[in-house]
Write a protein that holds these residues in place. Structure first.
Motif, mmCIF file in Angstrom:
data_model
loop_
_atom_site.group_PDB
_atom_site.id
_atom_site.type_symbol
_atom_site.label_atom_id
_atom_site.label_comp_id
_atom_site.label_asym_id
_atom_site.label_seq_id
_atom_site.Cartn_x
_atom_site.Cartn_y
_atom_site.Cartn_z
ATOM 1 N N GLY A 98 -2.186 19.381 3.599
ATOM 2 C CA GLY A 98 -2.813 20.518 2.935
ATOM 3 C C GLY A 98 -4.212 20.797 3.452
ATOM 4 O O GLY A 98 -4.594 21.955 3.649
ATOM 5 N N VAL A 99 -4.972 19.728 3.702
ATOM 6 C CA VAL A 99 -6.325 19.884 4.243
ATOM 7 C C VAL A 99 -6.270 20.507 5.636
ATOM 8 O O VAL A 99 -7.066 21.409 5.963
ATOM 9 C CB VAL A 99 -7.056 18.530 4.281
ATOM 10 C CG1 VAL A 99 -8.366 18.645 5.050
ATOM 11 C CG2 VAL A 99 -7.322 18.030 2.865
ATOM 12 N N ALA A 104 -7.313 24.998 9.290
ATOM 13 C CA ALA A 104 -6.833 25.897 10.345
ATOM 14 C C ALA A 104 -6.920 27.349 9.900
ATOM 15 O O ALA A 104 -7.291 28.235 10.681
ATOM 16 C CB ALA A 104 -5.391 25.538 10.712
ATOM 17 N N ALA A 105 -6.581 27.620 8.624
ATOM 18 C CA ALA A 105 -6.655 28.991 8.108
ATOM 19 C C ALA A 105 -8.090 29.508 8.130
ATOM 20 O O ALA A 105 -8.353 30.639 8.560
ATOM 21 C CB ALA A 105 -6.089 29.042 6.686
ATOM 22 N N CYS A 106 -9.027 28.684 7.692
ATOM 23 C CA CYS A 106 -10.431 29.100 7.670
ATOM 24 C C CYS A 106 -10.995 29.254 9.079
ATOM 25 O O CYS A 106 -11.800 30.154 9.339
ATOM 26 C CB CYS A 106 -11.261 28.099 6.872
ATOM 27 S SG CYS A 106 -10.921 28.158 5.101
ATOM 28 N N ALA A 107 -10.568 28.385 10.001
ATOM 29 C CA ALA A 107 -11.013 28.511 11.384
ATOM 30 C C ALA A 107 -10.538 29.835 11.982
ATOM 31 O O ALA A 107 -11.278 30.503 12.718
ATOM 32 C CB ALA A 107 -10.502 27.340 12.217
ATOM 33 N N GLY A 108 -9.310 30.229 11.658
ATOM 34 C CA GLY A 108 -8.800 31.514 12.134
ATOM 35 C C GLY A 108 -9.593 32.681 11.590
ATOM 36 O O GLY A 108 -9.901 33.637 12.316
ATOM 37 N N HIS A 121 -4.760 41.564 12.694
ATOM 38 C CA HIS A 121 -4.225 40.379 13.366
ATOM 39 C C HIS A 121 -3.812 39.327 12.349
ATOM 40 O O HIS A 121 -2.779 38.667 12.503
ATOM 41 C CB HIS A 121 -5.276 39.797 14.316
ATOM 42 C CG HIS A 121 -5.456 40.586 15.573
ATOM 43 N ND1 HIS A 121 -4.393 41.000 16.353
ATOM 44 C CD2 HIS A 121 -6.571 41.025 16.209
ATOM 45 C CE1 HIS A 121 -4.845 41.672 17.404
ATOM 46 N NE2 HIS A 121 -6.168 41.704 17.337
ATOM 47 N N LEU A 122 -4.631 39.145 11.324
ATOM 48 C CA LEU A 122 -4.337 38.137 10.304
ATOM 49 C C LEU A 122 -3.066 38.502 9.537
ATOM 50 O O LEU A 122 -2.229 37.633 9.263
ATOM 51 C CB LEU A 122 -5.516 38.017 9.344
ATOM 52 C CG LEU A 122 -5.477 36.843 8.353
ATOM 53 C CD1 LEU A 122 -5.398 35.510 9.085
ATOM 54 C CD2 LEU A 122 -6.691 36.884 7.447
#
Length: 261
Positions: A98-99, A104-108, A121-122
């Protein structure tokens, strides 16, 4: 509602893409449920998507081989990290998955912050563009699917241990996430497998494939008829088909149990 929207030229390739996704995701999803690491698909899909976003950020041609290589590399790195965490902290593996997903989501999001088309794009990454799949993408997905199915059939993945499973997962997700999006990757893995847990062996696999195929076919048809986003509709039809299948099959299982008692 317009019946003319049921265009085989558009819906046909999209359905083929969905069936190719199901070919590898259904058996892998069953393993995910058995291992109790349900959210690995979301994490790996998001990491593969991060590879795509990173490739776009450094100017790689959109949809090209270099972007595919970036996505595969990111997913395999994620697979290696999950192998390491499972060995070091097996009790916390689900939490660590989960972490990894949220990081990865926040980095994107951070990489897309300065992109004027970042929101678009998202959205494409999350819900996919299954209606606009082309022949090259189908051939790429088909080739990866054949290799992975052969590897599973011959037991190559099991021989590689933990990393073999995570690496196979990474390749399968990378091949599908750019076509169908993160949400459909998760749904294709978990929903057919979850809806058929009362069964075992080859019977379970056959029913899960049937549930998945029906869900994709109905979802594509309904999204075309009512002009709705295909990915979101397919997620709901997959869930509905799995639920209906479980309700229809349960009475038979109960009758069989009663007779044997």
């Amino acid at each position: 509602m317009s019946w003319s929207a049921l265009d085989a030229g558009i819906l046909g390739p999209a359905l083929i893409a969905g069936l190719l996704v199901l070919a590898t995701h259904v058996p892998l999803g069953m393993q995910v449920l058995d291992r109790g690491i349900v959210f690995i698909d979301l994490a790996i899909a998001q990491i593969a998507g991060l590879g795509v976003i990173a490739g776009d950020a450094v100017g790689l041609p959109e949809g090209g081989v270099a972007v595919q290589a970036a996505a595969v590399t990111a997913a395999l790195l994620g697979a290696w990290l999950l192998t390491w965490t499972e060995r070091r902290a097996p009790q916390q593996q689900e939490a660590l998955i989960g972490v990894m997903f949220i990081l990865a989501a926040c980095a994107g999001i951070l990489l897309l912050a300065s992109n004027p088309h970042g929101g678009e794009h998202l959205k494409d990454l999350l819900v996919g563009q299954i209606l606009w799949v082309n022949r090259t993408q189908l051939l790429w997905l088909g080739g990866i699917s054949v290799v992975l199915l052969l590897a599973m059939r011959l037991g190559w993945i099991e021989r590689l241990g933990r990393f073999g499973f995570y690496a196979a997962f990474a390749l399968a997700v990378t091949a599908s996430v750019q076509l169908v999006g993160v949400y459909l990757v998760f749904s294709s893995l978990i929903i057919p497998a979850l809806g058929t847990r009362a069964h075992g062996g080859a019977r379970r696999l056959r029913i899960a494939y049937a549930v998945g195929a029906l869900g994709y076919a109905l979802g594509l048809a309904l999204s075309a008829l009512f002009d709705l986003p295909s990915g979101a509709v397919i997620v709901w039809t997959l869930a509905a088909c799995a639920f209906a299948g479980a309700l229809l099959i349960r009475p038979r299982l109960e009758r069989a149990t009663t007779r044997s008692a």
